[in-house]
Motif scaffolding. Structure first.
Motif, PDB file in Angstrom:
ATOM      1  N   GLU A   8       0.436  -1.717  -0.035  1.00  0.00           N
ATOM      2  CA  GLU A   8       0.221  -0.044   0.143  1.00  0.00           C
ATOM      3  C   GLU A   8       0.692   0.990  -0.152  1.00  0.00           C
ATOM      4  O   GLU A   8       2.152   1.014   0.547  1.00  0.00           O
ATOM      5  CB  GLU A   8      -0.774   0.166   1.045  1.00  0.00           C
ATOM      6  N   LEU A   9       0.227   2.304  -0.376  1.00  0.00           N
ATOM      7  CA  LEU A   9       1.014   3.908  -0.351  1.00  0.00           C
ATOM      8  C   LEU A   9       0.749   4.758   0.786  1.00  0.00           C
ATOM      9  O   LEU A   9      -0.726   4.581   1.334  1.00  0.00           O
ATOM     10  CB  LEU A   9       0.325   4.466  -1.879  1.00  0.00           C
ATOM     11  N   ARG A  12       1.467   9.213   1.734  1.00  0.00           N
ATOM     12  CA  ARG A  12       1.836   9.945   0.701  1.00  0.00           C
ATOM     13  C   ARG A  12       0.240  10.914  -0.219  1.00  0.00           C
ATOM     14  O   ARG A  12       0.378  10.779  -1.434  1.00  0.00           O
ATOM     15  CB  ARG A  12       2.726   9.447  -0.398  1.00  0.00           C
ATOM     16  N   HIS A  13      -0.714  10.050   0.537  1.00  0.00           N
ATOM     17  CA  HIS A  13      -1.836  11.144   0.157  1.00  0.00           C
ATOM     18  C   HIS A  13      -2.268  12.507  -0.399  1.00  0.00           C
ATOM     19  O   HIS A  13      -2.661  12.745  -1.316  1.00  0.00           O
ATOM     20  CB  HIS A  13      -3.018  10.291   0.773  1.00  0.00           C
ATOM     21  N   ALA A  14      -2.124  13.297   0.642  1.00  0.00           N
ATOM     22  CA  ALA A  14      -2.157  14.664  -0.056  1.00  0.00           C
ATOM     23  C   ALA A  14      -1.139  15.008  -1.509  1.00  0.00           C
ATOM     24  O   ALA A  14      -2.038  15.146  -2.245  1.00  0.00           O
ATOM     25  CB  ALA A  14      -1.713  15.335   1.198  1.00  0.00           C
ATOM     26  N   LEU A  16      -0.887  12.741  -3.704  1.00  0.00           N
ATOM     27  CA  LEU A  16      -0.698  11.791  -4.209  1.00  0.00           C
ATOM     28  C   LEU A  16      -2.486  12.574  -5.196  1.00  0.00           C
ATOM     29  O   LEU A  16      -3.002  12.480  -6.350  1.00  0.00           O
ATOM     30  CB  LEU A  16      -1.921   9.924  -3.878  1.00  0.00           C
ATOM     31  N   GLU A  17      -3.372  13.351  -4.253  1.00  0.00           N
ATOM     32  CA  GLU A  17      -4.521  13.889  -5.231  1.00  0.00           C
ATOM     33  C   GLU A  17      -4.369  15.098  -5.665  1.00  0.00           C
ATOM     34  O   GLU A  17      -4.516  15.651  -6.114  1.00  0.00           O
ATOM     35  CB  GLU A  17      -4.844  14.356  -3.922  1.00  0.00           C
ATOM     36  N   ARG A  20      -2.630  13.679  -8.840  1.00  0.00           N
ATOM     37  CA  ARG A  20      -4.304  13.110  -9.759  1.00  0.00           C
ATOM     38  C   ARG A  20      -4.821  14.692  -9.914  1.00  0.00           C
ATOM     39  O   ARG A  20      -6.316  14.709 -11.585  1.00  0.00           O
ATOM     40  CB  ARG A  20      -5.161  12.613  -8.239  1.00  0.00           C
ATOM     41  N   LEU A  44       5.724   6.934  -6.488  1.00  0.00           N
ATOM     42  CA  LEU A  44       3.506   8.402  -6.504  1.00  0.00           C
ATOM     43  C   LEU A  44       3.877   7.692  -7.946  1.00  0.00           C
ATOM     44  O   LEU A  44       2.014   8.118  -8.003  1.00  0.00           O
ATOM     45  CB  LEU A  44       4.499   9.597  -6.124  1.00  0.00           C
ATOM     46  N   GLU A  47       1.316   4.836  -8.636  1.00  0.00           N
ATOM     47  CA  GLU A  47      -0.120   5.536  -8.522  1.00  0.00           C
ATOM     48  C   GLU A  47      -1.093   6.335  -9.475  1.00  0.00           C
ATOM     49  O   GLU A  47      -1.839   6.119  -9.728  1.00  0.00           O
ATOM     50  CB  GLU A  47      -0.355   6.000  -7.129  1.00  0.00           C
ATOM     51  N   THR A  51      -4.127   5.062 -12.226  1.00  0.00           N
ATOM     52  CA  THR A  51      -5.595   6.210 -11.928  1.00  0.00           C
ATOM     53  C   THR A  51      -5.412   6.406 -13.476  1.00  0.00           C
ATOM     54  O   THR A  51      -6.569   6.488 -14.115  1.00  0.00           O
ATOM     55  CB  THR A  51      -5.265   7.297 -10.793  1.00  0.00           C
ATOM     56  N   ASP A 209       4.699   6.940   9.984  1.00  0.00           N
ATOM     57  CA  ASP A 209       5.090   5.976   8.887  1.00  0.00           C
ATOM     58  C   ASP A 209       6.028   4.943   8.121  1.00  0.00           C
ATOM     59  O   ASP A 209       5.224   3.529   7.308  1.00  0.00           O
ATOM     60  CB  ASP A 209       5.052   7.073   7.115  1.00  0.00           C
TER      61      ASP A 209
END
Length: 945
Positions: A8-9, A12-14, A16-17, A20, A44, A47, A51, A209
């Motif tokens: 899983e990533l 790094r969700h911010a 990645l958004e 995207r 990253l 991912e 998408t 993390d």
């Protein structure tokens, strides 16, 4: 072997958004992901590519490579990937660019063509081909160009052209690059300055993390002991974390992950290859500079390094600057040079042969001792590492032992534990040294509140140590067991200490530790005597540590009798601890002074400060108690949300440290908080978790009854509440404890209001000797005394007692208790014509309205109606009269009746709750049926109230 790639990533969700958003943005079609090697740029971008593909985008990739630059290398890879999806571009507008594109894609060349075209023509041709591919393919095309720091200048020129002229095309571009000097970094900076490109900078992952990554790779909920320290060498770089896990930092033994002894020296092969190439960039005579620097440690003292190499300082500085450019080192204007992360240093160090490393380390150790007499601060651990590298494990262990003792004295328990464990691995065949090291490890584990580790380490050492060491170790075990409520273990350890003690200093400490255990067993008189003996002996011998121990016990006893005396004792303890530079006792004293603030006026300012100090020091046993008390503050103030958060923090920390009793107590507090909120399911769930503690809760049955009593009390069901409080008190009496649980004070007030005079007097007489003046509990006892005085005809005394109690409960954190007592006593005051019940009820109703305590607010308003006082106005849209019912003309009083009908109460029960007659209830029900158009009373239960 652990998974080589994290499934899983993580963390790094911010970012990645942000990537995207590139797919949907109307402007800004180029984005750069910048970060050092291994920080997760490619993962990253992968991912993002997944998408984009899932949304119907065409994804084309190219990558620059190290070494001699090949013109258009990454651009050519992109076009070749596009060509595999079809033949030469057929758009008429692309025909003029076929010769230029044919340079990059052989199958697109025209017969006899292939002349040299300018870079601008090539770049425009690339733009048009990609735009056409995107338009024909559906959503568009995403171009990924990786490792831009190695890109040739021709490819960089194409990127600039795409950035400058690609707006409005069916094209998005994302590139990855390291922040290394060179044309790639310059182009990214220039495009960002022109706002033709957005930059997403990736920083190393924080420790939490990294731990989450490791758990995901290992497929486990908890990490094996020692792994976090090994993974810290990766400096937060995901690639290195994965390679450490896959390269031998963990082993699967009998179905469980373990950390082998060689784990601290595992070096990922990919990193070794990359750093070997970087060091090879230096001239041959200069390659020894970073390698010798690695011998000195992660931090590089350039003057010491120059002395070690026998080279001029200026020349060494020049080589170090080049190492910064090569990303081997980083430079801090204040701290000097430092390897980028521990693994970089370890990898460069591995480039030295064992003999060269030992020789350099031996010379460096002599230089360090000469330059830093006494090895202050970090130089002790630097010297220990040099001794280990030089092959002298025993000397390294002795130096680490000194460093661990210093860390313990400074209150840095986590560091002390890690350094002492490292020393234990190097002791070899030196039993006296091993005994010293293991005794220190027991002391650190006990101070940290890790009772399981304390018992295990203590048992191993007691099997072979000398009697004097055995006595001291047994005391440490007793301390840890007492803190965790493990009385059998504490008793056994104290008995063993008594049998082994040989000196006056240990005897003084023995009395102090025994006194603490006696308090837990409720044997207060014996505890006071033992602590007094310990204090006399400690002061006579000048033992600051034992003095603090004795003062702590005496202060805890005084806290239940005389807050002023307790504050004096804990203040004296703090002074002794400060004068003797004992940070852990300073934390303890600050904690106890904060606890006095809590019981005096529910002020948690000093408690929070003590909590932060305990957390920084790693004093876990103190930390969980403070968190438990902060959760209890939420209980006093009825501030449920923050109280539950603190209770769960306490549970999490206690569970991880084997502190079963504080864990169970935190579950009790959380259950009580949910009872205050009226959340029965959450209340039951929290109480059920007590079973996870692994130790018996002494007042389990009392707490079980008390939670139901509190739940009934906030629903204004006083008869049920008193019955449950009676049961709780009965279950609590046989449990030895010097302290009263807070539910005793609710019980004595309800007993004084609703019990017979004889039973009420007995309740007050039972509570009074164990209630120190000036506390929240004493204020509630004051209300009970006021009720008794009023019923005896002493109105002036009753009013004085209530006034004193209300002043005591005036601080903001105490007002929930004041309003509850006001609501309960108001009936007696209205009936007896004393006090100011209308004022009390008005204030309480406002408080309960704001707190969402519908039942108690309703009771206050009903009493106000009975007194003929003006009602507290409701806020618009108050939930007692929903808008849909208000439109039908339902009044406040009818809404009160409706709410109780919905609970299934009879007219007689409703009448008692609202202080009206059953006939009046029936009239309200008739009007509700008429206004709502319903035919039967049972149908009213389904209306929203």
């Amino acid at each position: 072997m652990a998974a080589a790639l994290c499934p899983e990533l993580v963390g790094r969700h911010a970012e990645l958004e942000t990537l995207r958003s590139l797919l949907t943005a109307s402007s800004g079609h180029v984005l750069a992901v910048v970060g050092e090697a291994g920080v997760g740029k490619s993962r990253l971008v992968e991912e993002l590519a997944a998408t984009a593909s899932g949304r119907g985008w065409l994804v084309l990739r190219g990558r620059a490579t190290a070494g001699a630059a090949v013109p258009y290398r990454p651009v050519q890879e992109v076009l070749l990937a596009a060509s595999r999806r079809g033949g030469p571009p057929e758009d008429a507008g692309l025909a003029p660019f076929r010769p230029a594109l044919g340079r990059l894609v052989p199958q697109w060349r025209d017969e006899g063509g292939g002349g040299v075209e300018s870079g601008v023509v090539v770049a425009e041709g690339v733009l048009r081909v990609l735009d056409a591919a995107g338009r024909h393919g559906g959503c568009g095309v995403l171009v990924v160009l990786e490792d831009l720091h190695w890109a040739d200048r021709e490819s960089l020129a194409v990127l600039e052209h795409l950035a400058d002229h690609g707006a409005g095309c069916a094209l998005r571009v994302v590139v990855t690059a390291r922040p290394e000097p060179g044309p790639g970094r310059d182009v990214v900076a220039a495009l960002a300055a022109r706002r033709e490109l957005r930059v997403v900078e990736l920083a190393p992952l924080p420790d939490e993390d990294v731990a989450r990554m490791a758990r995901a790779c290992l497929g486990t909920g908890t990490l094996p002991d020692g792994l976090s320290a090994v993974l810290a060498r990766a400096g937060g770089l995901p690639l290195l974390v994965e390679e450490l896990l896959g390269g031998g930092a963990v082993e699967l033994v009998a179905g469980r992950w373990t950390v082998p002894e060689h784990a601290p020296w595992v070096v990922p092969r990919s990193l070794a290859d990359a750093l070997a190439w970087k060091v090879a960039e230096l001239p041959v005579p200069d390659r020894l500079v970073p390698r010798a620097a690695a011998v000195l440690g992660r931090d590089v003292d350039s003057a010491l390094l120059a002395a070690l190499l026998g080279r001029p300082a200026v020349g060494v500085e020049e080589v170090l600057e080049r190492c910064v450019e090569l990303q081997l080192l980083v430079r801090d204007d204040e701290a000097g040079y430092r390897f980028r992360h521990a693994l970089t240093r370890d990898t460069v160090l591995a480039q030295l042969g064992p003999a060269s490393r030992a020789a350099l380390a031996g010379r460096a150790l002599d230089l360090v001792r000469a330059a830093h007499p006494g090895l202050p601060g970090p130089w002790c651990t630097v010297a220990a590492e040099l001794a280990r590298s030089a092959g002298d494990g025993a000397e390294a262990a002795r130096l680490l032992l000194t460093a661990a003792r210093r860390a313990l004295e400074e209150g840095a328990l986590t560091t002390a534990g890690e350094v002492a464990a490292a020393a234990a691995r190097l002791c070899g065949g030196a039993p006296d040294l091993r005994q010293e090291v293991d005794e220190l490890r027991v002391a650190v584990a006990a101070a940290a509140g890790d009772v399981d580790a304390t018992l295990a380490l203590g048992a191993d050492l007691l099997a072979w140590c000398t009697p004097a060491v055995g006595a001291r170790v047994s005391l440490r075990v007793a301390e840890a067991a007492t803190a965790a409520g493990r009385w059998d273990d504490a008793s056994a350890a104290l008995a063993r200490a008594r049998a082994l003690v040989t000196d006056a200093a240990t005897a003084a400490r023995l009395d102090g530790v025994a006194a603490r255990a006696l308090i837990g067993a409720g044997r207060v008189a014996e505890a006071r005597a033992a602590a007094g003996r310990a204090l006399d002996a400690a002061e006579e011998l000048g033992l600051a540590d034992a003095t603090c121990e004795a003062l702590d016990v005496l202060g805890r006893i005084a806290r239940n009798e005389d807050l002023q005396r307790a504050e004096e004792l804990f203040t004296r303890q703090l002074q002794v601890a400060e004068q003797a530079a004992l940070p852990l006792w300073q934390i303890t004293a600050a904690h106890e002074l904060g606890a006095i603030d809590l019981v005096r006026g529910n002020d948690v300012g000093r408690l929070r400060q003590a909590r932060d100090r305990a957390a920084r020091a790693g004093a876990v046993s103190t930390l969980v108690v403070i968190e438990l008390q902060i959760a209890g503050s939420g209980y006093l103030s009825w501030d449920v949300g923050p109280g539950v958060v603190a209770a769960r923090r306490c549970q999490d920390t206690a569970r991880g440290s084997g502190l079963g009793l504080p864990f169970a107590e935190a579950c009790v507090v959380e259950s009580a908080l949910h009872a205050i909120a009226g959340d029965r399911a959450a209340m039951e769930a929290a109480f059920a978790r007590i079973g996870e503690a692994g130790v018996p809760l002494p007042e389990h049955d009392a707490s079980a009854h008390a939670r139901w009593a509190l739940y009934s009390l906030v629903r204004d069901e006083r008869a049920a509440a008193l019955a449950s409080f009676d049961a709780a008190v009965a279950a609590s009496r046989p449990v030895p404890s010097p302290y009263l649980r807070f539910f005793w004070f609710y019980w004595v007030l309800l007993r004084s209001l609703d019990g017979g005079e004889e039973a009420a007097a007995a309740a007050r007489a039972e509570v009074r000797p164990r209630t120190p003046p000036g506390t929240v509990g004493a204020a509630l006892l004051g209300y009970a005394d006021a009720v008794a005085a009023a019923r005896a005809g002493r109105r002036d005394e009753a009013e004085r007692l209530v006034a004193d109690a209300r002043r005591q409960l005036d601080p903001p954190g105490c007002r929930a208790q004041r309003h509850l007592a006001d609501r309960l006593v108001a009936e007696s005051a209205l009936a007896g014509g004393w006090g100011a019940p209308v004022e009390w009820l008005t204030e309480a109703a406002r408080f309960y309205r704001a707190a969402g305590q519908v039942h108690l607010e309703r009771a206050c308003r009903s009493l106000l109606r009975t007194a003929g006082a003006p009602l507290v106005l409701r806020d618009a849209g108050h939930r007692a009269v929903p808008p849909a019912l208000a439109e039908k003309g339902v009044t406040d009083r009818e809404a009160d009746v409706l709410a109780l009908v919905a609970e299934g109460l009879t007219s007689t029960e409703i009448a008692r709750r609202l202080f009206i007659s059953p006939r009046t209830v029936d009239k309200h029900v008739e009007r509700l049926l008429a206004k709502t158009g319903l035919g039967r009373r049972t149908e009213l239960r389904h209306l929203r109230t």
